[in-house]
Design a protein around this motif. Structure first.
Motif, short mmCIF file in Angstrom:
data_model
loop_
_atom_site.label_atom_id
_atom_site.label_comp_id
_atom_site.label_asym_id
_atom_site.label_seq_id
_atom_site.Cartn_x
_atom_site.Cartn_y
_atom_site.Cartn_z
N MET A 163 24.75 -17.85 -4.70
CA MET A 163 23.68 -18.66 -5.70
C MET A 163 22.35 -17.93 -5.42
O MET A 163 21.99 -18.01 -4.13
CB MET A 163 23.72 -20.03 -5.14
CG MET A 163 25.12 -20.78 -4.96
SD MET A 163 25.81 -21.18 -6.67
CE MET A 163 24.80 -22.38 -7.19
N GLU A 164 21.44 -17.98 -6.26
CA GLU A 164 20.10 -17.62 -6.00
C GLU A 164 19.09 -18.19 -6.93
O GLU A 164 19.38 -18.33 -8.06
CB GLU A 164 20.04 -16.05 -6.15
CG GLU A 164 18.71 -15.22 -5.65
CD GLU A 164 18.77 -13.78 -6.13
OE1 GLU A 164 17.70 -13.41 -5.82
OE2 GLU A 164 19.82 -13.39 -6.39
N TYR A 165 18.28 -18.65 -6.37
CA TYR A 165 16.92 -19.34 -7.01
C TYR A 165 16.08 -18.07 -7.56
O TYR A 165 15.56 -17.40 -6.87
CB TYR A 165 15.96 -20.13 -6.21
CG TYR A 165 14.96 -21.13 -6.78
CD1 TYR A 165 15.42 -22.30 -7.24
CD2 TYR A 165 13.81 -20.72 -6.91
CE1 TYR A 165 14.53 -23.31 -7.82
CE2 TYR A 165 12.82 -21.26 -7.73
CZ TYR A 165 13.11 -22.56 -8.08
OH TYR A 165 12.21 -23.38 -8.65
N LEU A 166 15.86 -17.97 -8.96
CA LEU A 166 15.19 -16.83 -9.36
C LEU A 166 13.74 -17.18 -9.56
O LEU A 166 12.99 -16.59 -8.79
CB LEU A 166 15.73 -16.29 -10.68
CG LEU A 166 17.16 -15.85 -10.53
CD1 LEU A 166 17.70 -15.23 -11.79
CD2 LEU A 166 17.39 -14.70 -9.46
N PHE A 167 13.21 -18.19 -10.49
CA PHE A 167 11.85 -18.51 -10.59
C PHE A 167 11.78 -19.88 -11.16
O PHE A 167 12.78 -20.27 -11.88
CB PHE A 167 11.27 -17.28 -11.39
CG PHE A 167 11.87 -17.00 -12.78
CD1 PHE A 167 11.52 -17.64 -13.79
CD2 PHE A 167 12.85 -16.00 -12.76
CE1 PHE A 167 12.12 -17.32 -15.09
CE2 PHE A 167 13.65 -15.73 -14.00
CZ PHE A 167 13.37 -16.35 -15.10
N THR A 168 10.46 -20.03 -11.15
CA THR A 168 10.15 -21.55 -11.67
C THR A 168 9.62 -21.27 -12.99
O THR A 168 9.06 -20.33 -13.13
CB THR A 168 9.28 -22.39 -10.65
OG1 THR A 168 9.73 -22.40 -9.43
CG2 THR A 168 8.93 -23.80 -11.04
N SER A 186 20.73 -17.87 -10.50
CA SER A 186 21.70 -16.98 -10.86
C SER A 186 22.86 -17.20 -9.85
O SER A 186 22.61 -17.61 -8.95
CB SER A 186 21.29 -15.58 -10.50
OG SER A 186 22.23 -14.73 -10.12
N MET A 187 24.12 -17.22 -10.41
CA MET A 187 25.44 -17.59 -9.41
C MET A 187 26.38 -16.18 -9.71
O MET A 187 26.48 -15.77 -11.06
CB MET A 187 26.14 -18.66 -9.86
CG MET A 187 25.22 -19.81 -9.86
SD MET A 187 26.01 -21.24 -10.62
CE MET A 187 27.85 -21.20 -10.54
#
Ligand code: SAH
Length: 261
Positions: A163-168, A186-187
């Motif tokens: 799992m990745e937090y990409l942007f707000t 993104s997963m």
């Protein structure tokens, strides 16, 4: 130009920033050898019009709103076979995407958890997900163990996905603007085939452990009627949010051993 009036009950907030839309579409890596992309809730097609420019994608969309479906057909010129008019939550994913498929979308925020549970159930089809959701939900599901923001979905999804937090994304790039900040995550499916414990029990244990998240596992797991020899072990002094995927697998194995004996 036709216009679709945003409908609140369908969670319609149309993205107005072309740049953000490109950033979302470009975040799909399509790692592995496949082409199929399913967009959930295309609305008026701000992501779709970019997806269909990609020659290496076979794009299909599922949209519940008839008016949006008409718009996609007439204004974007999507072919019939590209459009599924219906509810993603009712869709039998394997029939339209035998395997594998990437999912993309600015999800309707009111059903994002249900969408993730469905992804989890179909994890062997769904190779990758790039989606926009409420920022708070995004932080929760990508959060590593030990954080208060941890929850059922973070554990279940992290068992099978990177799992990745990409942007707000701020509210002002939507029509109408939502009341909350949004985020794109993104997963990517990891290499784990199955968890090394009873899969159904794993899900039950995770759900039960988080049912009263502020209590120790000893209290939270009471419904399982576990023997004291087990619950006196150290791990039962912890709270659900202190455990990561591997610890939950370990815990499930212990519970499984007791239930079988
Ligand atoms: N992708 C568009 C719209 C996002 S709003 C954009 O970025 O502008 C969320 C979209 O999901 C809406 O078009 C809404 O009609 C659709 N939607 C809501 N519930 C749905 C469901 N159960 N299945 C499929 N689509 C749904």
């Amino acid at each position: 130009m036709a216009y679709v009036k945003p409908k609140k009950h369908l969670g319609q907030h149309f993205l107005t920033s072309q740049q953000t839309a490109w950033d979302i579409v470009d975040a799909l890596t399509m790692h592995g050898d496949y082409k199929k992309v399913l967009e959930i809730g295309p609305g008026t097609g701000v992501l779709t019009d970019k997806l269909i420019t990609k020659d290496n994608f076979e794009t299909q969309v599922i949209e519940i709103d008839i008016e949006s479906v008409e718009y996609l057909r007439n204004e974007l010129g999507l072919a019939e076979e590209q459009i599924i008019s219906g509810d993603f939550l009712k869709l039998d994913l394997p029939t339209i995407a035998p395997s594998p498929v990437a999912i993309i979308g600015n999800f309707p925020y009111n059903i994002s958890s249900q969408i993730f549970f469905k992804v989890y159930e179909n994890r062997n089809q769904v190779t990758e997900v790039v989606c926009m959701i409420q920022k708070e939900v995004a932080e929760r599901i990508v959060s590593p163990p030990g954080k208060k923001t941890n929850g059922i979905l973070s554990i279940l999804l992290q068992a099978y996905y990177e799992m990745e937090y990409l942007f707000t994304v701020p509210p002002d790039v939507f029509n109408p603007p939502p009341k909350v900040d949004s985020a794109v995550i993104s997963m990517k499916r990891n290499t784990r085939d199955v968890v090394p414990c009873d899969e159904v029990l794993f899900k039950k244990v995770v759900k039960q452990a988080f049912s009263t998240r502020r209590k120790t596992l000893r209290n939270a797991m009471k419904a399982f009627n576990l023997p004291i020899e087990l619950t006196e072990q150290d791990v039962f002094n912890k709270r659900a949010e202190q455990l990561g995927v591997e610890e939950f697998i370990d815990l499930t194995q212990k519970v499984e051993a007791v239930l079988k004996s």
